[in-house]
Design an enzyme around this catalytic site. Structure first.
Site, PDB file in Angstrom:
ATOM      1  N   ASP A  88       0.862  -1.182   0.000  1.00 26.14           N
ATOM      2  CA  ASP A  88       0.000   0.000   0.000  1.00 26.14           C
ATOM      3  C   ASP A  88       0.895   1.226   0.000  1.00 26.14           C
ATOM      4  O   ASP A  88       1.952   1.229   0.638  1.00 26.14           O
ATOM      5  CB  ASP A  88      -0.861   0.046   1.268  1.00 26.14           C
ATOM      6  CG  ASP A  88      -2.046  -0.904   1.226  1.00 26.14           C
ATOM      7  OD1 ASP A  88      -2.097  -1.771   0.340  1.00 26.14           O
ATOM      8  OD2 ASP A  88      -2.911  -0.784   2.118  1.00 26.14           O
ATOM      9  N   HIS A 145       4.613  -7.593   0.090  1.00 28.89           N
ATOM     10  CA  HIS A 145       4.211  -8.873  -0.480  1.00 28.89           C
ATOM     11  C   HIS A 145       4.893  -9.101  -1.832  1.00 28.89           C
ATOM     12  O   HIS A 145       5.477  -8.185  -2.407  1.00 28.89           O
ATOM     13  CB  HIS A 145       2.693  -8.914  -0.627  1.00 28.89           C
ATOM     14  CG  HIS A 145       1.966  -8.866   0.684  1.00 28.89           C
ATOM     15  ND1 HIS A 145       1.336  -9.954   1.235  1.00 28.89           N
ATOM     16  CD2 HIS A 145       1.798  -7.841   1.574  1.00 28.89           C
ATOM     17  CE1 HIS A 145       0.794  -9.611   2.394  1.00 28.89           C
ATOM     18  NE2 HIS A 145       1.065  -8.331   2.627  1.00 28.89           N
ATOM     19  N   SER A 248       8.217   3.626   4.714  1.00 27.30           N
ATOM     20  CA  SER A 248       9.484   3.833   4.023  1.00 27.30           C
ATOM     21  C   SER A 248       9.247   3.660   2.525  1.00 27.30           C
ATOM     22  O   SER A 248       8.200   4.047   2.025  1.00 27.30           O
ATOM     23  CB  SER A 248      10.565   2.889   4.535  1.00 27.30           C
ATOM     24  OG  SER A 248      11.835   3.326   4.115  1.00 27.30           O
TER      25      SER A 248
END
Length: 283
Positions: A88, A145, A248
């Site tokens: 995200d 992921h 980050s």
């Protein structure tokens, strides 16, 4: 604060000390004080807890548990695509690697060789390939992921600075992502090699992977290498591979030169893990 002073502050701040303090605070189980701080943070950044497997802020004993919260089942369905978005956040940049030069922002490039910690052999594999730089803000889901299925080949810890990585700093600090401390995870796939580079930043407590745990900073300035060629660490598309303990940046590299990024994938676009990222063209 003007852009000039914001950037100047990045050079002057005692970033290592701030990171140590942030790491201590993120692990601190302060009861009601921790709960109040987490609630204030969630309000300040507009964190959507309805997506979390545990939506009750009082259930998190410390900030690290909150930062690395799991999503509820079904919150991020995987698109039917060769590549799905690994995080995200928002797109900083994406496109073709020009030789070994990666575009950072207007007027700024950095080399694959530098990003990978000086590994010339692996850098050559990504020449004229494709890249995507993805920024995770403090409000975002912090787990990373797999964009496609892959077998882990190596992991490299590259020491460096800890500049903030928000878009302003990408525009103002030359070679930002190749200067900051980072963890490089290299995979082989049916479509060729790819890498996920987890870039550290000021107040990012630590980085961890599902196969190694927390990647601890070694003493000194040496590059550390873990070779997984003899091991069988395979991860499916969409599987969790790591996490940040605060926001980050992830830089994804693909050796294939003909990645076609999904329609609308452009700098500044908000993204969600699991959405279509792109497809591979003909070899």
């Amino acid at each position: 604060m003007s852009d000039f002073f914001a950037v100047l502050l990045q050079y002057l701040l005692p970033k290592r000390m701030l990171n140590r303090l942030a790491g201590w605070f993120a692990n601190w189980k302060g009861g009601a004080a921790t709960s109040a701080a987490i609630a204030a943070f969630a309000r300040r950044y507009g964190v959507d807890m309805s997506e979390a497997a545990e939506p009750d802020l009082l259930a998190y004993e410390n900030f690290n548990d909150f930062f690395t919260r799991e999503l509820r089942p079904g919150a991020r369905p995987l698109a039917e695509a060769d590549l799905v978005c690994p995080v995200d956040g928002a797109i900083s940049e994406c496109g073709a690697i020009a030789g070994e030069q990666i575009f950072q922002a207007k007027g700024h490039h950095y080399s694959v060789h530098a990003l990978l910690g000086g590994d010339a052999d692996w850098a050559k594999k990504f020449e004229n390939g494709s890249f995507a730089t993805l920024y995770l803000s403090p409000r975002d889901y912090h787990r990373i992921h797999m964009p496609c299925a892959g077998r882990l080949v190596r992991m490299i810890h590259v020491p460096g600075s800890l500049f903030a990585v928000k878009p302003l700093m990408a525009r103002k600090i030359p070679g930002l992502f190749a200067r900051n401390e980072r963890v490089v995870c290299v995979f082989e796939s049916e479509q060729g090699p790819f890498a996920l580079v987890l870039v550290g930043a000021v107040i990012v407590g630590s980085v961890e992977t599902v196969w190694h745990g927390v990647v601890k900073r070694p003493r000194g300035r040496r590059v550390s290498l873990w070779n997984y060629e003899g091991d069988i660490v395979k991860l499916a598309q969409g599987a969790e591979m790591g996490r940040f303990r605060l926001g980050s940046t992830v830089v994804a590299l693909f050796a294939r030169p003909n990645v076609r990024f999904a329609s609308g994938w452009m700098p500044g676009k908000p993204i969600k893990m699991g959405e279509a990222m792109g497809s591979f063209g003909e070899r």
